[in-house]
Design a protein around this motif. Sequence first.
Motif, short mmCIF file in Angstrom:
data_model
loop_
_atom_site.label_atom_id
_atom_site.label_comp_id
_atom_site.label_asym_id
_atom_site.label_seq_id
_atom_site.Cartn_x
_atom_site.Cartn_y
_atom_site.Cartn_z
N GLU A 1 31.13 30.57 -29.50
CA GLU A 1 32.36 30.79 -29.51
C GLU A 1 33.16 30.58 -28.08
OE1 GLU A 1 31.90 34.92 -30.61
OE2 GLU A 1 31.78 34.53 -32.69
N GLU A 2 32.31 30.66 -27.12
CA GLU A 2 32.94 30.17 -25.81
C GLU A 2 33.27 28.85 -25.81
OE1 GLU A 2 30.44 31.01 -22.49
OE2 GLU A 2 31.80 29.93 -21.00
N ILE A 3 32.39 27.88 -26.25
CA ILE A 3 32.71 26.38 -26.33
C ILE A 3 34.01 26.25 -27.33
CG2 ILE A 3 31.71 24.08 -27.15
CD1 ILE A 3 28.84 25.43 -26.66
N ASP A 4 34.05 27.00 -28.39
CA ASP A 4 35.29 26.70 -29.33
C ASP A 4 36.36 27.02 -28.57
OD1 ASP A 4 35.85 26.45 -32.20
OD2 ASP A 4 37.13 28.32 -31.66
N ARG A 5 36.56 27.74 -27.68
CA ARG A 5 37.83 28.03 -26.82
C ARG A 5 38.31 27.04 -26.18
NH1 ARG A 5 35.53 33.48 -27.10
NH2 ARG A 5 34.67 33.23 -24.87
N PHE A 6 37.42 26.00 -25.76
CA PHE A 6 37.89 24.75 -24.90
C PHE A 6 38.20 23.66 -25.72
CE2 PHE A 6 35.17 27.52 -22.10
CZ PHE A 6 35.78 27.47 -21.02
N ILE A 7 37.95 23.84 -27.12
CA ILE A 7 38.27 22.47 -28.03
C ILE A 7 39.74 22.21 -27.86
CG2 ILE A 7 38.12 21.61 -30.53
CD1 ILE A 7 35.33 21.80 -29.05
N PRO A 8 40.78 23.07 -27.93
CA PRO A 8 42.03 22.66 -27.89
C PRO A 8 42.61 22.03 -26.56
CG PRO A 8 41.90 24.98 -28.58
CD PRO A 8 40.47 24.53 -28.10
N LYS A 9 41.92 22.36 -25.45
CA LYS A 9 42.00 21.59 -24.14
C LYS A 9 41.44 20.10 -24.24
CE LYS A 9 41.75 25.77 -21.21
NZ LYS A 9 43.52 25.69 -20.78
N LYS B 1 30.49 15.48 -10.44
CA LYS B 1 30.35 16.85 -9.88
C LYS B 1 31.04 17.88 -10.68
CE LYS B 1 29.47 15.95 -5.16
NZ LYS B 1 30.35 15.38 -3.86
N SER B 2 30.29 18.87 -10.86
CA SER B 2 30.81 19.95 -11.96
C SER B 2 30.05 21.34 -11.46
CB SER B 2 30.60 19.76 -13.33
OG SER B 2 30.69 20.77 -14.05
N GLY B 3 30.73 22.50 -11.67
CA GLY B 3 30.17 23.82 -11.28
C GLY B 3 29.35 23.96 -12.48
N GLN B 4 28.49 25.33 -12.48
CA GLN B 4 27.48 25.59 -13.37
C GLN B 4 28.01 26.26 -14.56
OE1 GLN B 4 24.02 25.14 -13.31
NE2 GLN B 4 24.66 23.60 -11.89
N GLU B 5 29.26 26.63 -14.78
CA GLU B 5 29.89 27.31 -15.94
C GLU B 5 30.39 26.19 -17.05
OE1 GLU B 5 29.12 30.35 -16.70
OE2 GLU B 5 28.37 30.39 -14.81
N ILE B 6 30.43 26.66 -18.38
CA ILE B 6 31.09 25.63 -19.39
C ILE B 6 32.37 25.48 -18.88
CG2 ILE B 6 31.43 25.87 -21.85
CD1 ILE B 6 28.93 27.45 -22.27
N GLU B 7 33.01 26.43 -18.60
CA GLU B 7 34.63 26.09 -18.06
C GLU B 7 34.53 25.14 -17.02
OE1 GLU B 7 36.32 29.90 -16.90
OE2 GLU B 7 38.24 28.90 -16.60
N ASP B 8 33.66 25.25 -16.01
CA ASP B 8 33.70 24.18 -14.87
C ASP B 8 33.55 22.78 -15.39
OD1 ASP B 8 33.94 26.34 -13.18
OD2 ASP B 8 31.59 26.25 -12.93
N GLU B 9 32.70 22.73 -16.70
CA GLU B 9 32.40 21.24 -17.07
C GLU B 9 33.43 20.78 -17.85
OE1 GLU B 9 28.25 22.62 -19.06
OE2 GLU B 9 28.32 20.64 -18.56
N PHE B 10 34.39 21.73 -18.63
CA PHE B 10 35.52 21.19 -19.21
C PHE B 10 36.55 20.79 -17.95
CE2 PHE B 10 33.30 22.92 -22.93
CZ PHE B 10 33.73 21.90 -24.03
N GLU B 11 36.77 21.73 -17.02
CA GLU B 11 37.55 21.20 -16.11
C GLU B 11 37.41 19.94 -15.55
OE1 GLU B 11 40.81 22.27 -14.68
OE2 GLU B 11 39.77 23.88 -16.00
N THR B 12 36.00 19.64 -15.17
CA THR B 12 35.85 18.33 -14.74
C THR B 12 36.21 17.51 -15.76
OG1 THR B 12 33.84 19.26 -13.66
CG2 THR B 12 33.95 16.64 -13.80
#
Lengths: 399, 399
Positions: free
Chosen positions: A311-319, A265-276
Amino acid sequence: MDIQDLLKGLAIKAESKIILLVIDGLGGLTMDGGTELEVAHLPNLDHLASISICGMLDPILPGITPGSGPAHLSLFGYDPLKYSIGRGVLEALGVDLPLLEGDLAARGNFATIDKDGKVVDRRAGRMSTERNRELCLLLDGMEIDGVKIITKCVKEHRLVVVFRGGDLSEELSDSDPQVIGVPPLDVRPLREEAMASSRLVNEFLNKAREILRDQVPANMVLLRGFSKTPVIPAFTDLYNVRAACIATYPMYRGIAKMIGMEILKSGQEIEDEFETLKGEFAKYDFFYLHIKRTDSMGEDGNFDGRVKTLEEIDRFIPKVMELEPDVLVVTGDHSTPSILRSHSWHPVPLLIRSRYCRVDGVRGFTEMECMRGGLGRLQSINLMSLILAHAMRLKKYGA
Amino acid sequence: MDIQDLLKGLAIKAESKIILLVIDGLGGLTMDGGTELEVAHLPNLDHLASISICGMLDPILPGITPGSGPAHLSLFGYDPLKYSIGRGVLEALGVDLPLLEGDLAARGNFATIDKDGKVVDRRAGRMSTERNRELCLLLDGMEIDGVKIITKCVKEHRLVVVFRGGDLSEELSDSDPQVIGVPPLDVRPLREEAMASSRLVNEFLNKAREILRDQVPANMVLLRGFSKTPVIPAFTDLYNVRAACIATYPMYRGIAKMIGMEILKSGQEIEDEFETLKGEFAKYDFFYLHIKRTDSMGEDGNFDGRVKTLEEIDRFIPKVMELEPDVLVVTGDHSTPSILRSHSWHPVPLLIRSRYCRVDGVRGFTEMECMRGGLGRLQSINLMSLILAHAMRLKKYGA
C-alpha cells in the motif's frame, strides 16, 4: 545464438525512458482470505494494470525457486543457467565490497577450535558484530605471494574474504567441515588448475590461525563458497542504454554494478528511492528501482507487513506516472509468500505500461488477474526484449 | 534434436488436406476505438474462431520484430535464428529471379560517379525503372572465370546481381560506401575463403564501370548485402506433404519455392487467390495462401484500408469451408499495426480449425479473444507440429 546475442545486434539508441520497478518477492499465496496483493488496497496499481498488458513471469523455469542472484540476472536478460554469481561473490556484494575482475571471494565464519584444533563452535557463540569487526581488522590487508587478502565483517560471526591479484581459481573445496568435533578441512583443488590457489588459501588460513590464536570467542576462520567475479557482458553495451540502479540493499546495488549500471545515491526509505528516481530522471534511459521490504517481510511470515508495504508503494505510483516514462514495468524478481516464509517457485505478476502495449482487459494487479493477462506466462529472461521493444529500441530482425 | 528433426521422424503420409491462410501483418493496436480486427465486421472469421482453438503466435521471440523472411521461415517450422535468408537473396526472390543452390546474390544501386571516380549520387537521381531495364541489359550475361553474372532490374535505381557457378562465398564487404564524395569501395573478403569471390566481384564491378562509362544518369553499380541461397531442408520432405503456394508477391513465392513448394498460378486479386485454391484443391495436401495487402496497408498507416481488406477476406471464408479442409489455419506472419506504420513485435492472432481441435470458447477473431484462447502464447516455430497433428499426420513419439 542466445537472446542476448540477438538483442545486442538489434538494440538501438533512442530518447525513450524506461522504469523497471522490482518489488522483491512480489507474488504470494492465499492466507487470511486472499493473497497480499488481493488484500492490500492498491487503487493506483490496479488502475495501472487496467491500462497495461499483464502476465506472469517464471524467474528461471516453472517450479524452480531462485535465489536473488539468478532471479535478478534473469530479469536483466542474462541466462541464469549460463551466468552464475557464486555465494562468496554475492556475500561481498552484499557488504558493499567492490570486486574487481579476477577477484576470488569466499564466505567465512569466525569459529572456535579447541587445543587439538577441532572445531567446537562453528559460529563462535554467534559473537557480536562489533567483535567481528575487531577481528577482521587483525586479518585484513595480508599479502601472500603478491595476492592481497581483504576481510570484511558481514554480521555476527559471518565475514567475507577476498583474494585479489594473480591468476586465481574458484575450483576449491570448503575448509568449513559443517560439523563440530573435527578439525577444519584443508582446502583442496577441485581441478588441477586450482593447485596454486588452494596452497595460497591454506597458507592464509594457517596465518589466520596464528593471528587469532589467543582471541576469544573466535580463534579460527572457516571458509566456504569460493567464487570469482563472473565475466559478464555489460548491460549498457548489450542494450544501448544509460542505466541506473536505485536500491537500499548493498547486494542489489552490487549486482547492478557488476553489470555496469550506475548506482544512484538514495536514502533507506521507499520514499527516498522514489525521490531519487525523480531527481535523476533526466540523466538516464533505464532505471532499475528495487524495493526490498516486501521480500524481508515475506521471509518473516509477516502478511500484514507485506500488505502495508504494498500500500505504501501504491501511493508513489502517481508520482512515477507524472514522470511520463515511455515504458513502466512493475514486477518482482520472485515470489515470497508469507505462508512459506521463503522465496518460492510461483510465477510473479507483471505489468508493462507503454503507449504501444496491447491493453488486455486485466482489472487489477493481482496474481489471479495477471494470470489472465495478454502476455501469458513468460520466462523472466524474455522481459528485457519486451521492454526494449515497447520503448522502440529494437531494430527489425532480418529483412 | 530440434523440432524439425523430430517432425521429420514422425510425419506420415495421409489423405488429409491442410490450408494455411497467412494474412500478412495480421495483428494490430487500438486506434479509432479498437484494433483493425475489432472494428472490421467479420461474421465468418468470428464464427470460425468460435468453432476453433485460438491463441497468439510470437513470430521469433517475445519482443522481437521480424522481417518477412524470418517470420515466414518460422511459420513453416524453420528456426529463424538458424536459417537466414540474406538481403541479396530476398531481393532476387522479390523479382522472381529463380536462384539455384550456390548462387551468390547482392542488392545493387545504379549510381553516378564523377570524373575522379567519386560517388556523386548513390541513386542516380532515382532514375526511371525503364532506363534501369536498359542498363541491366548491357550488364546481363557477363561471364568471368566460368561464373555467369545475371543482372535484373528491381525498381528505379535498384537492381539485383546474381553470380552463378563455382564455389562462391558470401563473406564479402559492400562496395556501396553509403555516402557520397568518396569512390566506391573495393569488395573485401571477410574471411580467407572469400578471397577468390572478392576478386571476381571486383572484376565484375570494373567491367561494369567500363561498360557504363558513357551512360547517363548512371555510370556505375554499387553492391551490398551479399548472400547465398541457404542450404535448407525441403518442406515437402520434412513433413511428407505435397505443398503448394498461392501468393501475389514474388518474394513470398520465392521463399516458398526455396523450401520446395509448388508455386500455383493466380491472378493479383484476393478473389483470384481463393479461386486458385478451389481449382487446385484436389492436387495437393498443404496450401499456403498468402494475402499481402493487409501488411502494405499497415505500413501505409491505412487503418480503414486494413479493415476493408479483412472484410473482403472474411467473405471468402465460407468458400474455403466448402472445400472441407481437414485443417484450416488462419494467422499472420507478424503484426503490422496501422498506428506504427511498420512490422511490430506484438504476437499474432491464430486459429486452428479441425475436427480434432479442443474448442476453447473464444467468441471472435480478435487480438483480445485470441489472447484468451486455448493455445495460449506460442512461438510460430511450434505451429507446423500443431498443424500436422490436427491433420493426423504425425506418429506417436516413442513407445
